[in-house]
Write an enzyme that holds these catalytic residues in place. Structure first.
Site, PDB file in Angstrom:
ATOM      1  N   LEU A  72       0.817  -1.213   0.000  1.00 19.17           N
ATOM      2  CA  LEU A  72       0.000   0.000   0.000  1.00 19.17           C
ATOM      3  C   LEU A  72       0.847   1.258   0.000  1.00 19.17           C
ATOM      4  O   LEU A  72       1.834   1.352   0.724  1.00 19.17           O
ATOM      5  CB  LEU A  72      -0.889   0.028   1.252  1.00 19.17           C
ATOM      6  CG  LEU A  72      -2.171  -0.791   1.223  1.00 19.17           C
ATOM      7  CD1 LEU A  72      -2.781  -0.808   2.618  1.00 19.17           C
ATOM      8  CD2 LEU A  72      -3.150  -0.210   0.225  1.00 19.17           C
ATOM      9  N   ALA A 124       2.991   2.567  -1.825  1.00 14.02           N
ATOM     10  CA  ALA A 124       4.422   2.466  -2.105  1.00 14.02           C
ATOM     11  C   ALA A 124       4.799   2.907  -3.504  1.00 14.02           C
ATOM     12  O   ALA A 124       5.947   2.773  -3.910  1.00 14.02           O
ATOM     13  CB  ALA A 124       4.896   1.028  -1.869  1.00 14.02           C
ATOM     14  N   GLY A 125       3.833   3.422  -4.264  1.00 14.27           N
ATOM     15  CA  GLY A 125       4.124   3.893  -5.610  1.00 14.27           C
ATOM     16  C   GLY A 125       3.937   2.855  -6.687  1.00 14.27           C
ATOM     17  O   GLY A 125       4.344   3.069  -7.836  1.00 14.27           O
ATOM     18  N   LEU A 126       3.317   1.727  -6.345  1.00 16.09           N
ATOM     19  CA  LEU A 126       3.114   0.659  -7.324  1.00 16.09           C
ATOM     20  C   LEU A 126       1.655   0.509  -7.751  1.00 16.09           C
ATOM     21  O   LEU A 126       1.285  -0.487  -8.362  1.00 16.09           O
ATOM     22  CB  LEU A 126       3.628  -0.680  -6.769  1.00 16.09           C
ATOM     23  CG  LEU A 126       5.109  -0.749  -6.418  1.00 16.09           C
ATOM     24  CD1 LEU A 126       5.491  -2.168  -5.987  1.00 16.09           C
ATOM     25  CD2 LEU A 126       5.989  -0.301  -7.586  1.00 16.09           C
ATOM     26  N   GLY A 127       0.819   1.496  -7.449  1.00 11.14           N
ATOM     27  CA  GLY A 127      -0.547   1.500  -7.961  1.00 11.14           C
ATOM     28  C   GLY A 127      -1.477   0.516  -7.303  1.00 11.14           C
ATOM     29  O   GLY A 127      -2.356  -0.056  -7.965  1.00 11.14           O
ATOM     30  N   SER A 128      -1.358   0.332  -5.983  1.00 10.82           N
ATOM     31  CA  SER A 128      -2.183  -0.653  -5.287  1.00 10.82           C
ATOM     32  C   SER A 128      -3.667  -0.306  -5.363  1.00 10.82           C
ATOM     33  O   SER A 128      -4.504  -1.180  -5.654  1.00 10.82           O
ATOM     34  CB  SER A 128      -1.745  -0.786  -3.822  1.00 10.82           C
ATOM     35  OG  SER A 128      -1.836   0.453  -3.146  1.00 10.82           O
ATOM     36  N   SER A 129      -4.021   0.950  -5.108  1.00  7.80           N
ATOM     37  CA  SER A 129      -5.446   1.305  -5.108  1.00  7.80           C
ATOM     38  C   SER A 129      -6.046   1.169  -6.498  1.00  7.80           C
ATOM     39  O   SER A 129      -7.181   0.692  -6.651  1.00  7.80           O
ATOM     40  CB  SER A 129      -5.642   2.723  -4.570  1.00  7.80           C
ATOM     41  OG  SER A 129      -5.018   3.690  -5.406  1.00  7.80           O
ATOM     42  N   ASP A 163      -2.690   5.672 -13.546  1.00  8.55           N
ATOM     43  CA  ASP A 163      -2.649   4.402 -12.832  1.00  8.55           C
ATOM     44  C   ASP A 163      -3.755   3.452 -13.282  1.00  8.55           C
ATOM     45  O   ASP A 163      -3.516   2.267 -13.533  1.00  8.55           O
ATOM     46  CB  ASP A 163      -2.770   4.638 -11.328  1.00  8.55           C
ATOM     47  CG  ASP A 163      -1.522   5.255 -10.722  1.00  8.55           C
ATOM     48  OD1 ASP A 163      -0.715   5.842 -11.481  1.00  8.55           O
ATOM     49  OD2 ASP A 163      -1.347   5.172  -9.497  1.00  8.55           O
TER      50      ASP A 163
END
Length: 328
Positions: A113, A115-120, A164
């Protein structure tokens, strides 16, 4: 149960500047969120979240976006499991015309979450896809991306970009500039991720850049320069010139640092990757903590990051050619 998965993403170039109409180039990576939905006999939502950086939990509530369950978990996890799901289900209700439908929703994610990896974005894309399919409707990727964007826009108080959600819905490398979203051809990129175990506060970081732009003309110029880097990066991507991509990523990181969105841990990981011989390395996402992305076809960067103080995880990530994926 109907289940969909959607990939996370890294930014090769353009985060923060994309908010001001400059182009950005994210690419989807094979690190995924999976969302399962099952129709209920009432209008409630029951959300079970697992593997979202913290211990999992289950909540059941009315499904009204104004009704917040009283549970002892972090704010970021609560938002991921309720506000994003609430808004995604509202999109499902809107597109299917079933205004009172309720769901049991299960979220499993390999994407940390914040962290800049597009979780949402991955959770939202997968939730809308699974929810609409559970009710007999299949959305094309473009409409799915649009409805996922509306979800993030609502939850993030108008601060979301289309990057994203479009990337997660369609997969591959994409170019986003304002409302214009399109896929790009990309070579096989040797992506390495470093994760410091933390998460940045996206809203605060976006607001900080906005304040700098309003206070200093040269900060506004810096944001425009990020856009210039992106345009050069597109040419390198089209030519398959991975070394040039790396050089431009280094430049982009420097500009983001000047805008105040990097951190000591992110800078440390970036320099560890560069010292290990990576073509380039930069933060990815809002910054403030979380992940960096590097390009290195050898094992040197991953090894160096695994021994870097402040780096909790280092791993290689393949480009996700496929976006949202129907599992069941």
């Amino acid at each position: 149960m109907t289940v969909s998965s959607a990939p996370g993403k890294v930014y090769l170039f353009g985060e923060h500047a994309v908010v001001y109409g400059e182009p950005a180039v994210p690419c989807a990576i094979e690190v995924r969120a999976r969302v399962g939905v099952e129709r209920r006999d009432d209008s409630k939502l029951r959300v079970h979240a697992d593997d979202l950086s913290l211990d999992g939990f289950t909540v059941e509530y009315g499904g009204d976006a104004g009704e917040r369950p009283d549970i002892d978990v972090s704010e970021s996890l609560l938002v991921a499991a309720t506000q994003y799901v609430d808004s995604a289900i509202e999109q499902v209700r809107d597109v299917t015309g079933e205004e009172d439908v309720g769901f049991d929703v299960t979220i499993e994610s390999d994407i940390p979450l914040g962290a800049g990896l597009g979780s949402s974005a991955a959770v939202v894309v997968a939730a809308i896809d699974a929810g609409t399919r559970a009710l007999g409707t299949t959305l094309e990727p473009a409409e799915l991306a649009e409805r996922a964007y509306r979800t993030e826009y609502d939850v993030q108080d108008g601060q979301a970009s289309r990057a994203d959600t479009f990337c997660s819905a369609t997969g591959g490398a994409v170019r986003v500039e304002g409302d214009d979203c399109r896929s790009l051809d990309a070579p096989d990129l040797p992506i390495v991720i470093g994760f410091d175990g933390g998460a940045g506060e996206t809203g605060e970081l976006v607001a900080g850049v906005r304040n700098l732009r309003e206070e200093y003309e040269f900060a506004a110029d810096t944001v425009e320069t990020v856009g210039d880097v992106v345009r050069n990066g597109e040419e390198a991507l089209a030519a398959g010139d991975v070394e040039e991509l790396g050089r431009l990523m280094n430049f982009n990181h420097g500009l983001l640092s000047a805008l105040g969105v990097s951190s000591r841990s992110l800078d440390t990981m970036v320099w560890a990757a560069r010292d290990a011989g990576a073509y380039g390395a930069k933060l990815t996402g809002a910054g403030g903590g979380g992940c960096i992305v590097a390009l290195d076809p050898t094992d040197e960067t991953e090894t160096a990051l695994s021994f870097t103080p402040g780096c909790e995880d280092a791993f290689r990530a393949e480009l996700a050619e496929e976006g949202v994926r129907r599992i069941e």
